[in-house]
Write a protein that holds these residues in place. Structure first.
Motif, PDB file in Angstrom:
ATOM      1  N   ASP A 121     -33.927  -9.627 122.768  1.00 43.71           N
ATOM      2  CA  ASP A 121     -35.049 -10.523 123.043  1.00 43.71           C
ATOM      3  C   ASP A 121     -35.035 -11.645 122.002  1.00 43.71           C
ATOM      4  O   ASP A 121     -35.799 -11.621 121.028  1.00 43.71           O
ATOM      5  CB  ASP A 121     -36.366  -9.750 122.991  1.00 43.71           C
ATOM      6  N   ASP A 174     -36.204 -14.533 121.997  1.00 47.69           N
ATOM      7  CA  ASP A 174     -37.465 -15.255 121.827  1.00 47.69           C
ATOM      8  C   ASP A 174     -38.332 -14.626 120.737  1.00 47.69           C
ATOM      9  O   ASP A 174     -39.057 -15.328 120.020  1.00 47.69           O
ATOM     10  CB  ASP A 174     -38.245 -15.292 123.145  1.00 47.69           C
ATOM     11  N   LYS A 175     -38.255 -13.311 120.608  1.00 50.57           N
ATOM     12  CA  LYS A 175     -39.021 -12.649 119.549  1.00 50.57           C
ATOM     13  C   LYS A 175     -38.475 -13.014 118.174  1.00 50.57           C
ATOM     14  O   LYS A 175     -39.231 -13.206 117.220  1.00 50.57           O
ATOM     15  CB  LYS A 175     -38.984 -11.130 119.746  1.00 50.57           C
ATOM     16  N   ARG A 209     -36.950 -15.808 117.487  1.00 50.10           N
ATOM     17  CA  ARG A 209     -37.355 -17.202 117.297  1.00 50.10           C
ATOM     18  C   ARG A 209     -38.820 -17.279 116.869  1.00 50.10           C
ATOM     19  O   ARG A 209     -39.172 -17.973 115.903  1.00 50.10           O
ATOM     20  CB  ARG A 209     -37.134 -17.981 118.591  1.00 50.10           C
ATOM     21  N   ASP A 210     -39.692 -16.538 117.562  1.00 53.41           N
ATOM     22  CA  ASP A 210     -41.118 -16.554 117.238  1.00 53.41           C
ATOM     23  C   ASP A 210     -41.355 -16.052 115.813  1.00 53.41           C
ATOM     24  O   ASP A 210     -42.193 -16.598 115.081  1.00 53.41           O
ATOM     25  CB  ASP A 210     -41.902 -15.682 118.226  1.00 53.41           C
TER      26      ASP A 210
END
Length: 696
Positions: free
Chosen positions: A314, A316-317, A319-320
């Motif tokens: 994941d 995006d996690k 990145r976040d």
């Protein structure tokens, strides 16, 4: 055909995460040390390759011999006169030597030298096996690594930069037994801490790299991993609409922090782009090792590239998470930026008195005053006095008291420029404050403005003078105050910016300003001049391809101006390429020896009526003509043309030495001829002491 008595050798030391800023140097040193130890033990081998990741140092040695080669050695015994008595019977010395050789006395040979005849025997020395020798050699290579602080762990006596968890040693397909780095060596390695935590068996050294990559999720080759990171970061930045911002040091550090690098892009709030770009870059690169992204005009975007150390299901996690980390960092920077501007640099001056610069050298305010005095002295030498010089020097260190520089020390000077601009200081003052530390490292930019150059030289010279006055001079590789860098900065600014400065006068002024006084300030000034000139030697050698003796020929004249020094170096470098140079250098060396042996103290005028030989009269006339020709050349420092003109003296000099006896018994003739030679040597010394050159 492959050597059946050799096989590839691999050693890997598995550790806790190694210091990222030291990893590359540790890896290079480990390989170099091991190669040196193998050579010392006469174990033949081929190419040596280094591998490194955050959790390992490894070396692959191609074609390492399985044993030392057998060697024949000659053992020398007692002299024959001692080995046998007058009747020819062997003495106890002869029998003891035969016993030492392990052969009957009748098989002991003899060897003759210029000093006599001796008993001797030749022995075949069987080489030790690599399996016996190599573990100790690996340990010695590790012990010599450039580690400033070593640590212990558990109940080990062994010390290393980080705790060691495993060691691998393979020679061909054989595991070498023994303890290395405090642990028993085996034949397994470990991959990525999270992606491949299980042990990986390594059958042969040649399979190591591929196994780690395919099964362990580790790119073991530092250089290959770095290239992968550079490519990935550029591609990610391009997809975000720009190019990455980051130098070699950042790429090296990120490479040293990752084993399986994956580039991702992130964003931050547009409001933070109102901060100075240097602040954003320092926040992203210094704290998080992110790569900021700039557009085609060099203006930062609100995007960055982060290099993760794994492939995530994941992304995006990931990145976040990185975006959440950078937000408070940028918020802190914005807070410092706003708060710092509430107090001007001018208002911070008085507080510098409370900040100790260095024990024995007073406060930062004391240093600012010294730098201001030196800067004014410099400006006078350069015929560009300006009230802005003192103003810039007095404000130059005030940003050290700001919150931003407290958080980002690397921004000192840079933030001073921004805060000076915000307070309405003159543009030349603000610019000089920003340039005062340039160049910060080898190859860095130089101050562009005249005021920045003056302030930078004054700052560096005060640093040097203070350290030398305290006796804190660099020794070996230790240079905690950056004195070599400061001296090189003075050299580069002076020469590259064509600044004609009287360096001894500046050094004297700088030492006089120091609160620490020495018994012999003249000797200390000479020592500091020599220290700066030594930095010029290395820098000039790289630029001009100079020999040590060529540099010394100019150094012997101790030119007060480094710019003048550089011009003389170039002239002598051109002179040695001329056909008469070798003859004239040898003649100058001969003249220097004659004058020294004659104890000639100079000062005697040449008496024309005593020039009885045609050759000496011709030399005198040639010297007079040359003197008239080169005076205007010396005035405008056209040393190349001056030496080229002096090269025309060769024929007159050759005829003189062929037909004139200098050390004649006639006192008047001898003194006159010595004076003639002294005049000739003096003409060359106007540029350099070419007697120090060996040409041809």
């Amino acid at each position: 055909m492959a050597n059946v008595d050799a096989a590839d050798f691999l050693v890997e030391i598995g550790t806790e995460e190694l210091p990222p800023k030291s990893l590359r140097d540790l890896s290079t040193a480990f390989a170099a040390n091991l190669a040196s130890e193998l050579g010392r033990q006469q174990l033949e081998h081929g190419d040596v390759s280094a591998f490194a990741s955050p959790r390992r140092l490894a070396v692959l040695v191609r074609g390492l011999a399985r044993a030392q080669a057998e060697r024949e050695t000659e053992l020398r015994g007692p002299p024959v006169a001692v080995a046998f008595d007058k009747s020819g019977k062997p003495t106890e010395a002869a029998r003891a030597f035969a016993k030492k050789c392990g052969v009957p006395l009748t098989e002991v040979g003899r060897s003759k030298t210029a000093k006599g005849e001796w008993l001797s025997c030749r022995l075949q020395e069987v080489g030790q096996s690599a399996a016996e020798l190599v573990p100790a050699l690996v340990q010695q290579a590790l012990d010599k690594l450039p580690v400033q602080r070593r640590m212990r762990w558990g109940d080990h006596d062994f010390e290393f930069v980080r705790p060691v968890h495993w060691a691998l040693m393979l020679h061909g397909n054989s595991h070498l037994a023994g303890r290395v780095a405090g642990v028993a060596a085996g034949g397994i390695t470990y991959g990525h801490r999270f992606l491949a935590p299980a042990a990986i068996n390594v059958p042969t050294p040649g399979e190591y790299v591929a196994l780690l990559e395919n099964e362990g999720y580790v790119l073991a080759d530092f250089a290959l991993r770095r290239r992968h990171i550079e490519d990935s970061v550029r591609q990610a930045a391009a997809a975000a609409g720009g190019t990455p911002v980051g130098g070699d040091a950042l790429y090296d550090e990120v490479t040293a922090l990752t084993e399986w690098p994956v580039a991702l892009t992130g964003t931050f709030d547009l409001v933070y782009l109102e901060l100075p770009q240097e602040v954003i870059i320092a926040t992203l690169t210094g704290h998080q090792r992110y790569f900021p992204i700039a557009d085609a005009r060099g203006k930062l975007l609100n995007r960055f590239v982060v290099v993760a150390n794994l492939v995530s299901r994941d992304p995006d996690k990931v990145r976040d998470g990185n975006e959440r980390v950078i937000r408070p960092r940028l918020a802190d920077a914005a807070f410092f930026w706003q708060q710092d501007q509430r107090v001007s640099l001018d208002e911070r001056q008085s507080a510098l008195k409370d900040v100790i610069y260095q024990q024995g050298l007073g406060s930062v305010d004391d240093r600012s005053q010294r730098v201001a005095s030196l800067a004014m002295h410099l400006a006078e030498q350069l015929s560009c006095p300006s009230p802005a010089v003192e103003r810039a020097a007095r404000l130059a260190k005030c940003d050290l008291l700001t919150g931003m520089v407290g958080e980002f020390p690397e921004l000192q000077g840079t933030m001073g420029r921004y805060y000076a601009e915000a307070a309405g200081e003159a543009a030349e003052v603000a610019g000089a404050i920003g340039e005062q530390y340039l160049p910060r490292f080898a190859g860095d930019d130089l101050p562009a403005s005249a005021l920045g150059q003056v302030l930078s030289i004054a700052d560096k010279l005060d640093n040097l003078a203070g350290a030398f006055a305290l006796g804190s001079k660099p020794s070996g590789n230790r240079d905690p105050f950056g004195l070599r860098r400061a001296a090189l900065g003075i050299v580069r600014i002076t020469i590259e910016k064509d600044l004609n400065l009287d360096l001894p006068a500046l050094i004297g002024a700088a030492l006089e300003l120091q609160p620490v006084k020495t018994a012999d300030s003249s000797a200390l000034a000479d020592e500091l001049y020599d220290f700066i000139v030594e930095r010029m030697r290395t820098w000039s050698a790289d630029r001009l391809n100079l020999t040590p003796e060529l540099f010394e020929s100019v150094r012997a004249r101790r030119p007060p101006s480094l710019l003048d020094f550089d011009q003389r170096l170039r002239a002598v470098a051109a002179f040695v390429e001329l056909e008469p140079a070798a003859t004239l250098a040898a003649a100058n060396k001969r003249i220097a020896n004659i004058l020294r042996q004659a104890d000639y103290d100079g000062g005697a005028a040449i008496v024309a009526t005593l020039l009885t030989e045609p050759a000496e009269n011709a030399l005198h006339m040639a010297l007079q003509a040359a003197d008239q020709d080169i005076r205007p050349l010396l005035q405008r420092r056209d040393y190349t043309a001056a030496l080229a003109r002096l090269a025309g003296l060769r024929d007159a000099v050759d005829r003189f030495f062929d037909s004139v006896m200098v050390m004649t018994d006639d006192d008047d003739l001898r003194r006159n001829r010595l004076a003639l030679l002294a005049d000739m040597r003096g003409l060359f010394l106007e540029v350099a002491d070419i007697s120090r050159l060996s040409i041809g």
